[in-house]
Every structure is written in C-alpha cells, then in structure tokens.
Write an enzyme that holds these catalytic residues in place. Structure first.
Site, PDB file in Angstrom:
ATOM      1  N   HIS A  17       0.811  -1.592  -0.201  1.00 27.20           N
ATOM      2  CA  HIS A  17      -0.040   0.099   0.063  1.00 27.20           C
ATOM      3  C   HIS A  17       1.149   1.471  -0.017  1.00 27.20           C
ATOM      4  O   HIS A  17       1.247   2.089  -1.193  1.00 27.20           O
ATOM      5  CB  HIS A  17      -0.893   0.156   1.354  1.00 27.20           C
ATOM      6  CG  HIS A  17      -1.795  -1.365   1.600  1.00 27.20           C
ATOM      7  ND1 HIS A  17      -2.112  -1.470   2.286  1.00 27.20           N
ATOM      8  CD2 HIS A  17      -2.777  -1.614   0.838  1.00 27.20           C
ATOM      9  CE1 HIS A  17      -2.957  -2.868   2.390  1.00 27.20           C
ATOM     10  NE2 HIS A  17      -3.117  -2.365   1.557  1.00 27.20           N
ATOM     11  N   LYS A  41     -15.631  -7.481   5.627  1.00 29.12           N
ATOM     12  CA  LYS A  41     -15.424  -8.435   5.650  1.00 29.12           C
ATOM     13  C   LYS A  41     -14.870  -8.153   7.625  1.00 29.12           C
ATOM     14  O   LYS A  41     -15.320  -7.242   7.688  1.00 29.12           O
ATOM     15  CB  LYS A  41     -13.509  -7.971   5.145  1.00 29.12           C
ATOM     16  CG  LYS A  41     -13.326  -7.108   3.765  1.00 29.12           C
ATOM     17  CD  LYS A  41     -12.060  -6.879   3.403  1.00 29.12           C
ATOM     18  CE  LYS A  41     -12.415  -7.143   2.574  1.00 29.12           C
ATOM     19  NZ  LYS A  41     -10.183  -6.424   2.021  1.00 29.12           N
ATOM     20  N   ARG A  90      -2.338  -6.772  -7.938  1.00 33.17           N
ATOM     21  CA  ARG A  90      -0.768  -7.354  -7.731  1.00 33.17           C
ATOM     22  C   ARG A  90      -1.076  -8.559  -8.820  1.00 33.17           C
ATOM     23  O   ARG A  90      -0.045  -9.210  -9.624  1.00 33.17           O
ATOM     24  CB  ARG A  90      -0.790  -7.955  -5.881  1.00 33.17           C
ATOM     25  CG  ARG A  90      -0.660  -7.051  -5.436  1.00 33.17           C
ATOM     26  CD  ARG A  90      -1.710  -7.606  -3.899  1.00 33.17           C
ATOM     27  NE  ARG A  90      -2.838  -7.486  -4.297  1.00 33.17           N
ATOM     28  CZ  ARG A  90      -3.302  -7.460  -3.141  1.00 33.17           C
ATOM     29  NH1 ARG A  90      -3.093  -8.202  -1.991  1.00 33.17           N
ATOM     30  NH2 ARG A  90      -4.811  -7.623  -3.090  1.00 33.17           N
ATOM     31  N   SER A 128      -2.917  -7.885   3.368  1.00 38.78           N
ATOM     32  CA  SER A 128      -3.010  -7.410   3.852  1.00 38.78           C
ATOM     33  C   SER A 128      -3.254  -8.729   5.064  1.00 38.78           C
ATOM     34  O   SER A 128      -3.069  -9.331   6.275  1.00 38.78           O
ATOM     35  CB  SER A 128      -4.135  -6.727   4.537  1.00 38.78           C
ATOM     36  OG  SER A 128      -4.033  -5.699   4.169  1.00 38.78           O
TER      37      SER A 128
HETATM   38  P1  ADP Z   1      -9.770  -3.349   0.411  1.00 32.58           P
HETATM   39  O1  ADP Z   1     -11.130  -3.887   0.853  1.00 32.58           O
HETATM   40  O2  ADP Z   1     -10.254  -1.589  -0.979  1.00 32.58           O
HETATM   41  O3  ADP Z   1      -9.503  -4.349  -1.255  1.00 32.58           O
HETATM   42  P2  ADP Z   1      -6.842  -3.320   0.654  1.00 32.58           P
HETATM   43  O4  ADP Z   1      -6.509  -2.409   1.697  1.00 32.58           O
HETATM   44  O5  ADP Z   1      -7.014  -5.023   1.308  1.00 32.58           O
HETATM   45  O6  ADP Z   1      -8.561  -2.894   0.719  1.00 32.58           O
HETATM   46  O7  ADP Z   1      -6.456  -2.981  -0.712  1.00 32.58           O
HETATM   47  C1  ADP Z   1      -6.108  -1.548  -1.720  1.00 32.58           C
HETATM   48  C2  ADP Z   1      -5.803  -1.347  -2.283  1.00 32.58           C
HETATM   49  O8  ADP Z   1      -4.209  -1.426  -2.142  1.00 32.58           O
HETATM   50  C3  ADP Z   1      -6.720  -2.457  -3.099  1.00 32.58           C
HETATM   51  O9  ADP Z   1      -6.445  -1.536  -4.999  1.00 32.58           O
HETATM   52  C4  ADP Z   1      -5.684  -3.144  -3.494  1.00 32.58           C
HETATM   53  O10 ADP Z   1      -5.090  -4.058  -4.649  1.00 32.58           O
HETATM   54  C5  ADP Z   1      -3.941  -2.773  -3.414  1.00 32.58           C
HETATM   55  N1  ADP Z   1      -3.372  -2.894  -2.917  1.00 32.58           N
HETATM   56  C6  ADP Z   1      -2.939  -4.650  -2.097  1.00 32.58           C
HETATM   57  N2  ADP Z   1      -1.748  -5.028  -1.429  1.00 32.58           N
HETATM   58  C7  ADP Z   1      -0.855  -4.821  -2.988  1.00 32.58           C
HETATM   59  C8  ADP Z   1       0.101  -5.121  -3.103  1.00 32.58           C
HETATM   60  N3  ADP Z   1       0.810  -5.870  -2.530  1.00 32.58           N
HETATM   61  N4  ADP Z   1       0.538  -3.772  -4.420  1.00 32.58           N
HETATM   62  C9  ADP Z   1      -0.253  -3.439  -4.586  1.00 32.58           C
HETATM   63  N5  ADP Z   1      -1.728  -3.321  -4.766  1.00 32.58           N
HETATM   64  C10 ADP Z   1      -1.741  -3.574  -3.648  1.00 32.58           C
END
Ligand code: ADP
Length: 174
Positions: A17, A41, A90, A128
């Site tokens: 992130h 979630k 990803r 996460s």
């Molecule tokens: P959400 O519930 O909105 O998916 P997340 O916190 O899981 O929230 O992710 C927020 C954004 O960050 C999403 O677009 C996700 O694809 C992106 N993201 C998560 N992990 C990575 C990573 N390792 N590299 C690039 N983008 C990521």
C-alpha cells in the site's frame, strides 16, 4: 491540479500500500488515502487503529492526507473534489475484482477516473491477509509492514492468544 483518492480497508496497512501511495503522490498534486469504516470483511483492527497506523505509515509524504470514510467511494471522491480514484493491482484475481468495481464506479460517476498501479515486483505476494496470517502464527513480518504495525500486531495476537481466528491463506486478494 489533479486530486486523487486512494481508498482501502488497510487491515493493516503494508509496504505494498505504501509503495502505491508514494508513487501516486508523485503523479497527483494531492492524494487522500481513505480508510474505509465498515467493509464487508471481518477485520482484525478497529477503524481508529487502521486510521492511526495508516496515518503514521504515510506521514513522511507531504502531499498525502489520511482520512476515514464510509458509504460509497465515489460519493466520498466527489465530497473531497477528487477526480481520480487510485487502486493497486497484484495478481490476475485482483484484476477481475478491480475491473468489476471500476465499471460499477464509472456507472455511478462517469466523471471520476480510476487509475490502477501495478504492484512493484517485490510486493506481489503481499496482502493484509498474508500479513495477518504470518503474524498470527508468530512469524516475522519485518520488511512487510512498518515497525509500528509490527508492534501493534504482535500485541494484538498476544492478547488474542488461543482465541484468534486464523484467516486461511487462499489467495492474495483481501
Ligand atoms: P480493499 O478492501 O479496498 O481491497 P485493501 O486494503 O485490501 O482494501 O487494498 C487497497 C488497495 O491496495 C487495493 O486496490 C489493492 O488491490 C491494493 N493492494 C493491496 N496490496 C497490494 C500490493 N501488494 N501491491 C499493490 N497494490 C496492493
């Protein structure tokens, strides 16, 4: 001047992130990283904890602000006058999910563009869920999350003890 919104659950915020936020902050004049209040979630951290950790992890970037939000992402984007929504990609399974969300958001708000950043190769595996699972099993999450997140997770899983629910590591998308 283009203002962008990077929304997410951030449960917890991790280096993947942070990498996307740092890159987006270079491209846009202002980036609002917004921590979603009530996603569908089951979460480990409270909205306040997620907000605090995300804010602490991004405080080194001048043109970033970190806020909480609830409701529709496009409504929040409009409220803060963001013309762009930033997301990260990803793996292929991310693409399908992000593609559907982008089409829905575009239907709701055709004036707001979604810009997806491809992950840096060193963070492809990082989500996460992965971080939570490794931490719940007492594994080393150094290099995956900032120090402050490491400390909070170590403490949380110590408190949970045997009561923790281990999230199965099925895929890299949360
Ligand atoms: P959400 O519930 O909105 O998916 P997340 O916190 O899981 O929230 O992710 C927020 C954004 O960050 C999403 O677009 C996700 O694809 C992106 N993201 C998560 N992990 C990575 C990573 N390792 N590299 C690039 N983008 C990521």
């Amino acid at each position: 001047m283009i203002r962008a919104l990077f929304p997410g659950t951030f449960d917890p915020v991790h280096m993947g992130h942070i990498d996307i936020a740092e890159r987006a902050a270079k491209l846009f004049s202002k980036l609002t990283v917004a921590v979603y209040d009530k996603p569908l979630k089951s979460l480990l951290l409270s909205p306040e904890e997620r907000l605090y950790l995300t804010r602490e992890s991004l405080k080194h970037i001048e043109n970033i602000e970190v806020t909480g939000y609830s409701g529709l992402t496009v409504e929040y984007a409009r409220k803060i006058n963001a013309q762009v929504i930033v997301r990260g990609l990803r793996v292929f399974s991310d693409f399908e999910h992000e593609f559907r969300m982008t089409l829905a958001n575009h239907h709701l708000a055709p004036d707001i563009e979604v810009v997806a950043f491809i992950t840096s190769d060193r963070y492809t595996f990082l989500s996460s869920t992965t971080v939570r699972e490794i931490a719940s099993l007492g594994g080393n999450i150094e290099g995956m999350v900032p120090k402050i997140v490491q400390e909070v997770l170590r403490k949380r899983f110590f408190e949970l003890g045997e009561n923790q629910t281990i999230v199965p590591l099925n895929y890299l998308r949360d």
